[in-house]
Design a protein around this motif. Structure first.
Motif, PDB file in Angstrom:
ATOM      1  N   UNK A  98       0.859  -1.182   0.000  1.00 54.65           N
ATOM      2  CA  UNK A  98       0.000   0.000   0.000  1.00 54.65           C
ATOM      3  C   UNK A  98       0.898   1.236   0.000  1.00 54.65           C
ATOM      4  N   UNK A  99       0.605   2.165  -0.911  1.00 58.33           N
ATOM      5  CA  UNK A  99       1.323   3.434  -0.939  1.00 58.33           C
ATOM      6  C   UNK A  99       0.372   4.536  -0.480  1.00 58.33           C
ATOM      7  N   UNK A 100       0.882   5.709  -0.112  1.00 56.70           N
ATOM      8  CA  UNK A 100      -0.009   6.793   0.322  1.00 56.70           C
ATOM      9  C   UNK A 100      -1.009   7.181  -0.760  1.00 56.70           C
ATOM     10  N   UNK A 101      -2.151   7.678  -0.337  1.00 52.51           N
ATOM     11  CA  UNK A 101      -3.181   8.180  -1.251  1.00 52.51           C
ATOM     12  C   UNK A 101      -2.673   9.475  -1.869  1.00 52.51           C
ATOM     13  N   UNK A 102      -2.266   9.414  -3.129  1.00 49.87           N
ATOM     14  CA  UNK A 102      -1.625  10.559  -3.763  1.00 49.87           C
ATOM     15  C   UNK A 102      -2.587  11.692  -4.073  1.00 49.87           C
ATOM     16  N   UNK A 103      -3.879  11.467  -3.897  1.00 52.23           N
ATOM     17  CA  UNK A 103      -4.836  12.555  -4.081  1.00 52.23           C
ATOM     18  C   UNK A 103      -4.892  13.456  -2.855  1.00 52.23           C
ATOM     19  N   UNK A 104      -4.311  13.033  -1.753  1.00 53.02           N
ATOM     20  CA  UNK A 104      -4.294  13.832  -0.537  1.00 53.02           C
ATOM     21  C   UNK A 104      -3.090  14.785  -0.555  1.00 53.02           C
ATOM     22  N   UNK A 105      -3.313  15.978  -0.110  1.00 50.98           N
ATOM     23  CA  UNK A 105      -2.269  17.000  -0.114  1.00 50.98           C
ATOM     24  C   UNK A 105      -1.069  16.539   0.721  1.00 50.98           C
ATOM     25  N   UNK A 106       0.099  16.684   0.154  1.00 51.77           N
ATOM     26  CA  UNK A 106       1.323  16.349   0.863  1.00 51.77           C
ATOM     27  C   UNK A 106       1.731  14.892   0.788  1.00 51.77           C
ATOM     28  N   UNK A 107       0.878  14.025   0.249  1.00 52.45           N
ATOM     29  CA  UNK A 107       1.174  12.594   0.255  1.00 52.45           C
ATOM     30  C   UNK A 107       2.334  12.240  -0.669  1.00 52.45           C
ATOM     31  N   UNK A 108       2.434  12.922  -1.805  1.00 53.65           N
ATOM     32  CA  UNK A 108       3.527  12.597  -2.727  1.00 53.65           C
ATOM     33  C   UNK A 108       4.883  12.944  -2.113  1.00 53.65           C
ATOM     34  N   UNK A 109       4.987  14.119  -1.494  1.00 60.79           N
ATOM     35  CA  UNK A 109       6.239  14.498  -0.844  1.00 60.79           C
ATOM     36  C   UNK A 109       6.574  13.539   0.286  1.00 60.79           C
ATOM     37  N   UNK A 110       5.552  13.125   1.025  1.00 61.54           N
ATOM     38  CA  UNK A 110       5.776  12.177   2.117  1.00 61.54           C
ATOM     39  C   UNK A 110       6.262  10.845   1.577  1.00 61.54           C
ATOM     40  N   UNK A 111       5.656  10.387   0.489  1.00 59.07           N
ATOM     41  CA  UNK A 111       6.058   9.105  -0.098  1.00 59.07           C
ATOM     42  C   UNK A 111       7.501   9.161  -0.589  1.00 59.07           C
ATOM     43  N   UNK A 112       7.888  10.286  -1.185  1.00 63.01           N
ATOM     44  CA  UNK A 112       9.271  10.425  -1.639  1.00 63.01           C
ATOM     45  C   UNK A 112      10.248  10.278  -0.481  1.00 63.01           C
ATOM     46  N   UNK A 113       9.933  10.925   0.626  1.00 68.19           N
ATOM     47  CA  UNK A 113      10.806  10.830   1.791  1.00 68.19           C
ATOM     48  C   UNK A 113      10.858   9.404   2.321  1.00 68.19           C
ATOM     49  N   UNK A 114       9.702   8.744   2.359  1.00 68.00           N
ATOM     50  CA  UNK A 114       9.644   7.368   2.849  1.00 68.00           C
ATOM     51  C   UNK A 114      10.429   6.439   1.936  1.00 68.00           C
ATOM     52  N   UNK A 115      10.240   6.607   0.627  1.00 70.69           N
ATOM     53  CA  UNK A 115      10.937   5.728  -0.316  1.00 70.69           C
ATOM     54  C   UNK A 115      12.448   5.927  -0.278  1.00 70.69           C
ATOM     55  N   UNK A 116      12.898   7.155  -0.130  1.00 65.72           N
ATOM     56  CA  UNK A 116      14.329   7.394  -0.047  1.00 65.72           C
ATOM     57  C   UNK A 116      14.920   6.678   1.158  1.00 65.72           C
ATOM     58  N   UNK A 117      14.195   6.710   2.282  1.00 61.76           N
ATOM     59  CA  UNK A 117      14.668   5.996   3.476  1.00 61.76           C
ATOM     60  C   UNK A 117      14.594   4.486   3.269  1.00 61.76           C
ATOM     61  N   UNK A 118      13.490   4.024   2.679  1.00 67.42           N
ATOM     62  CA  UNK A 118      13.335   2.576   2.484  1.00 67.42           C
ATOM     63  C   UNK A 118      14.387   2.027   1.528  1.00 67.42           C
ATOM     64  N   UNK A 119      14.755   2.809   0.506  1.00 63.67           N
ATOM     65  CA  UNK A 119      15.785   2.358  -0.435  1.00 63.67           C
ATOM     66  C   UNK A 119      17.108   2.126   0.293  1.00 63.67           C
ATOM     67  N   UNK A 120      17.415   2.953   1.270  1.00 62.15           N
ATOM     68  CA  UNK A 120      18.646   2.768   2.026  1.00 62.15           C
ATOM     69  C   UNK A 120      18.576   1.497   2.878  1.00 62.15           C
ATOM     70  N   UNK A 121      17.411   1.201   3.408  1.00 58.63           N
ATOM     71  CA  UNK A 121      17.244  -0.059   4.134  1.00 58.63           C
ATOM     72  C   UNK A 121      17.454  -1.239   3.196  1.00 58.63           C
ATOM     73  N   UNK A 122      16.786  -1.240   2.041  1.00 55.91           N
ATOM     74  CA  UNK A 122      16.879  -2.355   1.109  1.00 55.91           C
ATOM     75  C   UNK A 122      18.315  -2.504   0.595  1.00 55.91           C
ATOM     76  N   UNK A 123      18.979  -1.366   0.367  1.00 51.45           N
ATOM     77  CA  UNK A 123      20.385  -1.411  -0.039  1.00 51.45           C
ATOM     78  C   UNK A 123      21.209  -2.177   0.993  1.00 51.45           C
ATOM     79  N   UNK A 124      21.000  -1.894   2.267  1.00 55.82           N
ATOM     80  CA  UNK A 124      21.742  -2.598   3.320  1.00 55.82           C
ATOM     81  C   UNK A 124      21.422  -4.090   3.321  1.00 55.82           C
ATOM     82  N   UNK A 125      20.155  -4.435   3.131  1.00 57.38           N
ATOM     83  CA  UNK A 125      19.779  -5.853   3.098  1.00 57.38           C
ATOM     84  C   UNK A 125      20.477  -6.562   1.939  1.00 57.38           C
ATOM     85  N   UNK A 126      20.567  -5.880   0.793  1.00 56.69           N
ATOM     86  CA  UNK A 126      21.275  -6.451  -0.354  1.00 56.69           C
ATOM     87  C   UNK A 126      22.757  -6.616  -0.048  1.00 56.69           C
ATOM     88  N   UNK A 127      23.356  -5.622   0.589  1.00 61.69           N
ATOM     89  CA  UNK A 127      24.773  -5.703   0.914  1.00 61.69           C
ATOM     90  C   UNK A 127      25.046  -6.853   1.888  1.00 61.69           C
TER      91      UNK A 127
END
Length: 365
Positions: A98-127
């Motif tokens: 489930x991703x944030x409801x992008x029709x809600x104000x601020x959700x896209x910016x929030x998702x970007x921040x979340x994904x940037x953090x999650x990518x760093x987690x997944x990168x570590x798991x891969x390493x």
């Protein structure tokens, strides 16, 4: 995290970059190579002409066609995936349920921040070479739900993150409310992933008795323990036995807090080594892979001097300590346990990512 460079001109770039500011090459993250690569437009596919496909500017032995993850259109992902596969998401975004409801104000910016953090987690798991596709667990794959007005937590492999955690003001309010020295999106993601890996590495790894010796008995009533913690506060002597106050609430939380702390340490040390940073005269050997070839003793010998140096730098700038923690002796054994179970599984695991098996689309340009 290691340093990245544009594979076309060698210019230093960040993990999140999609464009090289020196040579103007288009960039993407290749999770198989675990590197940022420069790519060139190679047209579109016959089967899906709306999808641009690319070739690496300086390909290695395998010159495969690539495309951006489907979430690139929202500006939340710069990871690449093979163009010939029907799965339109990269290895990291494929974990989202489930991703944030992008029709809600601020959700896209929030998702970007979340994904940037999650990518760093997944990168570590891969390493680390850890599985997150469920191949080493009967519990299923690691899965993420990003929703508003939810309780951040974990249940049977599903990590739920409240979208409000991407709001720096709200996050700081909660940090003060719960009297925490540190609170971040990446910290939440690392903590909640720890609950998933408790199932994989401890419960299903046959390490329950060893875990109970180090962390305590997880069979104690979890809900009652959390209610007691939130009503009465942490144990009075928590600083003598745990990496954080919340870790004293229950053995499961002790593991998850210790897990997150260990991931913080490894990623920060990897970054410090890549940048040539040294703490109190300690020379970091760049030949060592912090993720795979360093003993726990060597890791701790590097970590303490580095935190002292970074705290001193923060104070010089009039800021709070970069690392507002003191690790008690009892917590060393817990961190060493996390280190050991990660490396023992990773040494024998070849399932480092969710496989893309359906290749029915013909995406030849």
């Amino acid at each position: 995290m290691k340093n990245f460079a544009c594979s076309n001109c060698g210019n230093t770039v960040y993990f999140e970059n999609v464009k090289c500011v020196k040579c103007d090459s288009t960039l993407g993250f290749d999770s198989d190579e675990q590197s940022i690569v420069a790519i060139a437009d190679s047209g579109t596919s016959k089967a899906a002409p709306e999808i641009p496909i690319f070739r690496k500017l300086n390909p290695g032995p395998s010159d495969v066609l690539l495309r951006y993850c489907a979430n690139a259109e929202f500006g939340v992902c710069n990871w690449l995936t093979p163009a010939g596969e029907s799965n339109v998401f990269c290895k990291a975004c494929d974990l989202n349920r489930i991703i944030p409801n992008l029709s809600e104000r601020g959700s896209l910016l929030a998702w970007r921040a979340i994904e940037h953090a999650k990518k760093r987690l997944v990168y570590s798991l891969l390493r680390f070479g850890l599985p997150f596709d469920g191949s080493a667990s009967t519990k299923g794959p690691l899965t993420f739900d990003f929703v508003r007005n939810a309780l951040t937590g974990h249940l049977d492999g599903v990590v739920t993150i409240d979208v409000s955690e991407a709001d720096s003001v709200e996050r700081e309010r909660q940090r003060q409310q719960f009297d925490e020295p540190y609170r971040s999106l990446l910290g939440h993601l690392r903590h909640e992933s720890g609950h998933y890996y408790w199932m994989v590495l401890v419960e299903e790894g046959g390490r329950l008795e060893e875990f109970r010796t180090v962390f305590g008995d997880e069979r104690d009533d979890y809900d009652a323990a959390l209610a007691r913690h939130h009503s009465n506060g942490p144990a009075a002597d928590w600083h003598e036995r745990h990496v954080s106050a919340y870790a004293s609430a229950h053995p499961w939380e002790d593991w998850a807090e210790t897990w997150a702390h260990y991931l913080h340490m490894v990623d920060a040390l990897d970054t410090a080594a890549a940048e040539g940073m040294e703490g109190h005269g300690l020379r970091l050997d760049l030949r060592d892979d912090i993720y795979s070839s360093v003993t726990f003793e060597a890791l701790m010998a590097r970590w303490i001097p580095l935190t002292i140096a970074l705290n001193s730098l923060s104070r010089s700038m009039g800021q709070d300590d970069f690392y507002p923690f003191v690790i008690p002796e009892a917590a060393y054994d817990k961190l060493e346990f996390v280190h050991r179970v990660i490396h023992e599984l990773a040494e024998h695991s070849t399932a480092t990512a969710a496989p893309h098996t359906d290749k029915t689309l013909n995406l030849t340009p």
